[in-house]
Design a protein around this motif. Structure first.
Motif, PDB file in Angstrom:
ATOM      1  N   SER A 236       0.908  -1.274  -0.040  1.00  0.00           N
ATOM      2  CA  SER A 236      -0.171  -0.131  -0.232  1.00  0.00           C
ATOM      3  C   SER A 236       0.831   1.248  -0.086  1.00  0.00           C
ATOM      4  N   TYR A 237       2.216   1.102   0.126  1.00  0.00           N
ATOM      5  CA  TYR A 237       2.990   2.357   0.033  1.00  0.00           C
ATOM      6  C   TYR A 237       3.126   2.607  -1.297  1.00  0.00           C
ATOM      7  N   ASP A 238       3.597   3.826  -1.452  1.00  0.00           N
ATOM      8  CA  ASP A 238       3.773   4.468  -2.892  1.00  0.00           C
ATOM      9  C   ASP A 238       5.226   4.018  -3.179  1.00  0.00           C
ATOM     10  N   TRP A 239       5.554   3.021  -3.921  1.00  0.00           N
ATOM     11  CA  TRP A 239       6.821   2.560  -4.190  1.00  0.00           C
ATOM     12  C   TRP A 239       7.657   3.516  -5.445  1.00  0.00           C
ATOM     13  N   GLY A 240       6.739   4.278  -6.237  1.00  0.00           N
ATOM     14  CA  GLY A 240       7.385   5.072  -7.311  1.00  0.00           C
ATOM     15  C   GLY A 240       8.154   4.196  -8.270  1.00  0.00           C
ATOM     16  N   GLN A 241       9.297   4.455  -8.558  1.00  0.00           N
ATOM     17  CA  GLN A 241      10.190   4.052  -9.398  1.00  0.00           C
ATOM     18  C   GLN A 241      11.031   2.618  -8.760  1.00  0.00           C
ATOM     19  N   HIS A 242      10.750   2.659  -7.644  1.00  0.00           N
ATOM     20  CA  HIS A 242      11.478   1.405  -6.793  1.00  0.00           C
ATOM     21  C   HIS A 242      10.657   0.160  -6.760  1.00  0.00           C
ATOM     22  N   PRO A 243      11.695  -0.760  -6.997  1.00  0.00           N
ATOM     23  CA  PRO A 243      10.845  -2.182  -6.771  1.00  0.00           C
ATOM     24  C   PRO A 243      10.893  -2.696  -5.669  1.00  0.00           C
ATOM     25  N   LEU A 244       9.666  -3.414  -5.256  1.00  0.00           N
ATOM     26  CA  LEU A 244       9.698  -3.980  -3.810  1.00  0.00           C
ATOM     27  C   LEU A 244      10.605  -5.150  -3.584  1.00  0.00           C
ATOM     28  N   GLU A 245      11.515  -5.140  -3.167  1.00  0.00           N
ATOM     29  CA  GLU A 245      12.797  -6.113  -2.755  1.00  0.00           C
ATOM     30  C   GLU A 245      13.148  -5.968  -1.256  1.00  0.00           C
ATOM     31  N   LEU A 246      13.071  -7.280  -0.719  1.00  0.00           N
ATOM     32  CA  LEU A 246      13.625  -7.567   0.496  1.00  0.00           C
ATOM     33  C   LEU A 246      14.825  -8.457   0.741  1.00  0.00           C
ATOM     34  N   GLY A 247      15.742  -7.862   1.450  1.00  0.00           N
ATOM     35  CA  GLY A 247      16.915  -8.638   1.767  1.00  0.00           C
ATOM     36  C   GLY A 247      16.793  -9.772   2.321  1.00  0.00           C
ATOM     37  N   VAL A 248      15.601  -9.997   3.042  1.00  0.00           N
ATOM     38  CA  VAL A 248      15.322 -11.215   3.944  1.00  0.00           C
ATOM     39  C   VAL A 248      14.157 -11.299   3.431  1.00  0.00           C
ATOM     40  N   SER A 249      14.101 -12.677   2.500  1.00  0.00           N
ATOM     41  CA  SER A 249      12.656 -12.679   1.549  1.00  0.00           C
ATOM     42  C   SER A 249      11.835 -13.813   2.045  1.00  0.00           C
ATOM     43  N   SER A 250      10.748 -13.845   2.430  1.00  0.00           N
ATOM     44  CA  SER A 250       9.469 -14.805   2.533  1.00  0.00           C
ATOM     45  C   SER A 250       8.295 -13.886   2.752  1.00  0.00           C
ATOM     46  N   GLN A 251       7.339 -14.679   2.461  1.00  0.00           N
ATOM     47  CA  GLN A 251       6.108 -14.106   2.507  1.00  0.00           C
ATOM     48  C   GLN A 251       5.727 -13.376   4.232  1.00  0.00           C
ATOM     49  N   GLY A 252       6.288 -13.966   5.083  1.00  0.00           N
ATOM     50  CA  GLY A 252       6.209 -13.487   6.291  1.00  0.00           C
ATOM     51  C   GLY A 252       6.903 -12.224   6.608  1.00  0.00           C
ATOM     52  N   GLN A 253       7.945 -11.731   5.854  1.00  0.00           N
ATOM     53  CA  GLN A 253       8.756 -10.795   6.152  1.00  0.00           C
ATOM     54  C   GLN A 253       7.808  -9.489   5.614  1.00  0.00           C
ATOM     55  N   LEU A 254       6.750  -9.532   4.852  1.00  0.00           N
ATOM     56  CA  LEU A 254       6.166  -8.504   4.424  1.00  0.00           C
ATOM     57  C   LEU A 254       5.648  -7.806   5.462  1.00  0.00           C
ATOM     58  N   LEU A 255       5.293  -8.578   6.523  1.00  0.00           N
ATOM     59  CA  LEU A 255       4.507  -7.726   7.864  1.00  0.00           C
ATOM     60  C   LEU A 255       5.679  -6.975   8.513  1.00  0.00           C
ATOM     61  N   ASN A 256       6.711  -7.764   8.669  1.00  0.00           N
ATOM     62  CA  ASN A 256       7.810  -7.159   9.247  1.00  0.00           C
ATOM     63  C   ASN A 256       8.493  -5.983   8.753  1.00  0.00           C
ATOM     64  N   ALA A 257       8.561  -5.901   7.371  1.00  0.00           N
ATOM     65  CA  ALA A 257       9.077  -4.792   6.471  1.00  0.00           C
ATOM     66  C   ALA A 257       8.329  -3.535   6.606  1.00  0.00           C
ATOM     67  N   SER A 258       7.144  -3.778   6.637  1.00  0.00           N
ATOM     68  CA  SER A 258       5.995  -2.572   6.859  1.00  0.00           C
ATOM     69  C   SER A 258       6.008  -1.999   8.176  1.00  0.00           C
ATOM     70  N   LEU A 259       6.372  -2.995   9.170  1.00  0.00           N
ATOM     71  CA  LEU A 259       6.366  -2.659  10.677  1.00  0.00           C
ATOM     72  C   LEU A 259       7.659  -1.745  10.777  1.00  0.00           C
ATOM     73  N   ALA A 260       8.737  -2.062  10.417  1.00  0.00           N
ATOM     74  CA  ALA A 260      10.013  -1.524  10.326  1.00  0.00           C
ATOM     75  C   ALA A 260      10.129  -0.001   9.617  1.00  0.00           C
ATOM     76  N   LEU A 261       9.382  -0.097   8.531  1.00  0.00           N
ATOM     77  CA  LEU A 261       9.222   1.132   8.023  1.00  0.00           C
ATOM     78  C   LEU A 261       8.444   2.087   8.826  1.00  0.00           C
ATOM     79  N   GLN A 262       7.640   1.795   9.506  1.00  0.00           N
ATOM     80  CA  GLN A 262       6.707   2.540  10.448  1.00  0.00           C
ATOM     81  C   GLN A 262       7.725   3.077  11.412  1.00  0.00           C
ATOM     82  N   LEU A 263       8.436   2.115  12.313  1.00  0.00           N
ATOM     83  CA  LEU A 263       9.333   2.244  13.284  1.00  0.00           C
ATOM     84  C   LEU A 263      10.278   3.390  12.866  1.00  0.00           C
TER      85      LEU A 263
END
Length: 516
Positions: A236-263
């Motif tokens: 739901s974030y505005d990623w613009g021209q940046h691809p959504l890529e996580l260095g620690v990758s799995s479905q469960g990390q999507l929740l953790n990454a969003s929480l980390a962005l907010q923190l």
């Protein structure tokens, strides 16, 4: 269940788990004694802290958060547990574990100060509390801009909760773990985790929390005068021209990454001198502004407001992409084996681990292998059940030791259980696997089950097998972070594959590793 009832129930549970006369250990300050090392509580108040608790994903969330802030030029401190190979991993500066020299340089002044000021022979903090005191000393000495602190167990009674001035709090996904200490329901566990909330702080949690747990988090947030928000979905974030890529990758990390962005984003907003939010040097009554919240029609929770997504900048994208957290959905190729390492040890995290492995371990002419162990009061049936779908050719059960001879000088030594007890647990795990397989699929004529005395024996067996075979071998190591750490101490003792990021480096993606 009312909060007072939960509180009384949990105190009684702790009392039953502790020796008679030791109820005072419930206070996180007992035996921590940072003042004995020259660090007063007033000194700790000067640390700018992001405090994170949860059942699963708290280490990954902290790692994402640390990487995000480091990529914005801030000097970071990061305290986590457990370690995988060396205890130095628990205390990091700018993403790097302390070197042996720096660990020694900080260790002895803390140890000597505590030893010289002890009032009786047993007046030294135990292992985890000692390392917590040491971490706080390191962060103050290194003058970090921000300290990301992961809770050890629970929250309310965890020794990291001695921190008084915490402006940002994170609560990751909640589930059942450490039930003998934290409670047997998610509501009891939520009460414990929410104990790190502080008056005037702002707390964030993740989407998809159990409803009962989320309700308790909200009630405790009101009790502690700490606003609570739920992080929005990552897409739901505005990623613009940046691809959504996580260095620690799995479905469960999507929740953790969003929480980390907010923190991380909230911490940076509070630090910015140009922000109108900052009226004083010490934030004692912060309230999230209206732009932190989603519009009323977009709220997804009955009890808690949803935080507002925002635009992802290049540095935020890099912080997520170049984050590294060894032993969590990690892939390493060595000899003829492709290692899939994930320290999942709860039902929910094991379900995600199984999904990740099935998606990543693909192709023809390959044999899938499971190396598994579970410890403590965890139910192996819950952990093994999701793995039945992975179509393993070999299933190995192994204790969390590298060799049968325990080296007491090793950071991985565990003196609390005997080798006989460890092997008995492996036998129980194997029996559980057989029962689960029989219930679902009948006899296991094509699957080889083995017990191994140590990790070295298991890896030697598999390496030899893979050399004799024309098939590729994909090895999933899971069930215990300590088991993952023992495997890493054999195949990558320096954690050289962790790829700790600096701006400009490109962390390998899971798809690149699997297809290479």
């Amino acid at each position: 269940m009312r909060l007072e009832t939960l509180h009384n129930s949990l105190e009684q549970r702790w009392a039953n788990c502790l020796p008679e006369g030791h109820m005072d250990i419930l206070s996180p300050a007992v035996s921590l004694s940072p003042d004995r090392t020259g660090v007063s509580l007033d000194s700790l108040d000067k640390l700018s802290v992001i405090h994170v608790a949860g059942t699963k994903g708290k280490g990954s969330t902290c790692a994402f958060c640390e990487s995000l802030l480091r990529h914005h030029g801030y000097k970071t401190g990061f305290y986590s547990s457990p370690h995988l190979v060396a205890v130095r991993e628990r205390i990091r500066i700018n993403g790097q574990p302390l070197s042996q020299q720096d660990f020694t340089r900080h260790f002895w002044p803390v140890h000597d100060a505590l030893h010289e000021s002890k009032e009786h022979e047993g007046d030294m903090p135990p292992y985890f509390k000692f390392l917590t005191v040491m971490a706080f000393n390191v962060f103050l000495a290194e003058e970090v801009d921000v300290a990301i602190v992961e809770v050890g167990i629970g929250g309310e009674y965890d020794c990291t909760n001695i921190l008084r001035q915490v402006n940002i709090v994170g609560i990751t996904s909640l589930g059942l773990d450490h039930t003998s200490l934290l409670g047997t329901t998610v509501e009891e566990i939520a009460w414990q985790k929410a104990g790190i909330m502080k008056p005037g702080a702002v707390a964030f949690s993740v989407d998809q929390q159990p409803e009962g747990a989320l309700k308790v988090l909200k009630e405790r947030a009101v009790e502690k005068h700490c606003p609570l928000l739920v992080a929005p979905p990552l897409d739901s974030y505005d990623w613009g021209q940046h691809p959504l890529e996580l260095g620690v990758s799995s479905q469960g990390q999507l929740l953790n990454a969003s929480l980390a962005l907010q923190l991380a984003n909230t911490w940076m907003l509070l630090q910015s001198r140009s922000e109108s939010l900052l009226q004083t040097s010490r934030l004692t009554s912060f309230r999230p502004p209206k732009e932190f919240f989603l519009p009323e029609k977009n709220k997804s929770h009955k009890f808690v407001e949803t935080a507002q997504p925002f635009s992802i900048t290049r540095r935020l994208a890099l912080g997520l992409k170049q984050c590294s957290w060894p032993g969590r959905t990690q892939v390493i190729h060595k000899d003829n084996l492709l290692y899939f390492l994930d320290g999942a040890h709860t039902l929910e995290s094991m379900e995600l681990c199984s999904q990740w492995f099935i998606a990543a371990s693909y192709g023809s002419s390959l044999k899938r292998v499971l190396l598994f162990n579970s410890t403590g009061d965890r139910q192996s049936s819950e952990l093994l059940s999701p793995l039945l779908d992975c179509d393993f050719h070999y299933v190995l059960f192994c204790p969390n030791i590298v060799t049968p001879q325990v080296n007491l000088a090793s950071d991985q030594a565990n003196c609390r259980v005997t080798q006989q007890q460890m092997m008995l647990r492996c036998l129980t795990n194997e029996k559980t696997w057989r029962e689960l397989r029989a219930e679902r699929q009948g006899p296991m004529s094509s699957q080889t089950l083995l017990q191994m005395s140590c990790v070295f024996e298991a890896l030697t067996y598999l390496t030899d097998k893979s050399r004799e075979d024309t098939c590729r071998y994909h090895l999933l190591v899971t069930g215990s972070l300590h088991l993952v750490g023992s495997v890493l101490s054999v195949i990558d003792p320096e954690l050289s594959h962790q790829g700790l990021a600096t701006i400009g480096d490109l962390a390998p993606q899971l798809s690149d590793t699997v297809t290479s």
